[in-house]
Design an enzyme around this catalytic site. Structure first.
Site, short mmCIF file in Angstrom:
data_model
loop_
_atom_site.label_atom_id
_atom_site.label_comp_id
_atom_site.label_asym_id
_atom_site.label_seq_id
_atom_site.Cartn_x
_atom_site.Cartn_y
_atom_site.Cartn_z
N LYS A 132 0.81 -1.19 0.00
CA LYS A 132 0.00 0.00 0.00
C LYS A 132 0.85 1.27 0.00
O LYS A 132 0.40 2.34 -0.36
CB LYS A 132 -0.86 0.04 1.28
N GLY A 133 2.09 1.15 0.46
CA GLY A 133 2.90 2.33 0.77
C GLY A 133 3.02 3.38 -0.32
O GLY A 133 3.20 4.55 -0.04
N GLU A 177 7.63 2.77 -6.19
CA GLU A 177 7.75 2.23 -4.82
C GLU A 177 7.87 3.37 -3.81
O GLU A 177 8.31 4.47 -4.14
CB GLU A 177 8.98 1.29 -4.79
N ASP A 229 14.43 -0.34 1.28
CA ASP A 229 15.06 -0.50 2.59
C ASP A 229 16.08 -1.64 2.46
O ASP A 229 17.20 -1.43 2.00
CB ASP A 229 13.95 -0.77 3.61
N LYS A 255 16.98 4.02 1.46
CA LYS A 255 17.77 3.90 2.70
C LYS A 255 18.94 2.97 2.40
O LYS A 255 18.90 1.79 2.76
CB LYS A 255 16.90 3.28 3.80
N PHE A 298 13.39 4.70 10.97
CA PHE A 298 12.07 4.27 10.52
C PHE A 298 11.23 5.52 10.30
O PHE A 298 11.10 6.35 11.20
CB PHE A 298 11.41 3.34 11.54
N VAL A 299 10.69 5.67 9.08
CA VAL A 299 9.94 6.89 8.75
C VAL A 299 8.46 6.60 8.49
O VAL A 299 8.10 5.47 8.13
CB VAL A 299 10.57 7.63 7.53
N ARG A 330 -0.27 7.05 7.39
CA ARG A 330 -0.19 7.21 5.93
C ARG A 330 -0.71 8.57 5.49
O ARG A 330 -0.36 9.09 4.44
CB ARG A 330 -1.02 6.12 5.22
#
Ligand code: 5GP
Length: 182
Positions: A50-51, A106, A110, A138, A159-160, A172
């Site tokens: 979903k990001g 995307e 990571d 990252k 972590f963002v 979100r």
């Protein structure tokens, strides 16, 4: 994890790393470059859910040439904020990619596991060409040798959250990218 009040929601936002304005500028520039590169060719933006849905929505509107969008869902399993390394395709793309130049959209690279899996799967289906754009990169966290063709922002190992990126499905909706605080 359940967050009910705005106080609880805000106490996990450590600091803003990338503002909405900075994101807007970078997305506009990327849309212009994509429009120049793919003009005259059938382009399919493949959003990895979903990001990436917020990034996709803005990037799509910054592109001025004809293009289509498609969606694929990949689930990376997490224990807290750490990936366990398991990647599962939970929803497949509806389009036949052999008719398109594919641009995978995307949210963040990571460890690189998700994208390298998705890339392998789509490439095996014989698209006219295939490239990857990511909002965030990252590089310090990479475990798989995989890089996007274009990354809008390179960030340190934090972590963002925000602009589509979640923690336990929350955050979100933030219009910016922020560091998450336990
Ligand atoms: P990978 O480790 O496979 O490169 O990344 C897998 C997925 O984990 C990303 O698509 C993203 O959804 C999630 N992820 C990785 N790093 C972060 C982060 O800093 N914040 C959030 N919210 N999600 C992340």
């Amino acid at each position: 994890m359940e967050i009910k009040s705005v106080n609880e929601f805000e106490k996990h936002i450590n600091r803003v790393l990338i503002t909405a304005e900075e994101i807007g500028e970078a997305v506009k520039k990327a849309g212009k470059e994509i429009s120049e590169e793919w003009d005259g060719r059938p382009l399919l933006l493949v959003s990895i859910l979903k990001g990436s849905f917020v990034f996709l929505a803005d990037l799509n509107r910054a592109i001025t040439v004809p293009c289509e969008v498609g969606f694929m869902a990949a689930k990376s399993y997490f224990e807290g904020t750490e990936s366990t390394g398991t990647v599962q395709i939970t929803m497949d793309l509806a389009q036949d990619v052999s008719r398109y130049h594919v641009l995978i959209v995307e949210d963040i690279v990571d460890t690189g596991r998700t994208l390298s899996e998705v890339y392998k799967i789509l490439k095996a289906r014989g698209p006219l060409s295939i490239k990857v754009i990511t909002l965030l990169d990252k590089p310090d966290r990479r475990l798989v040798d995989f890089d996007a063709d274009k990354a809008l922002f390179t960030i340190p190992d934090h972590f963002v959250i925000g602009y589509g990126l979640d923690l336990g499905e929350y955050y979100r909706n933030l219009p910016y990218i922020a560091e998450y605080k336990e």
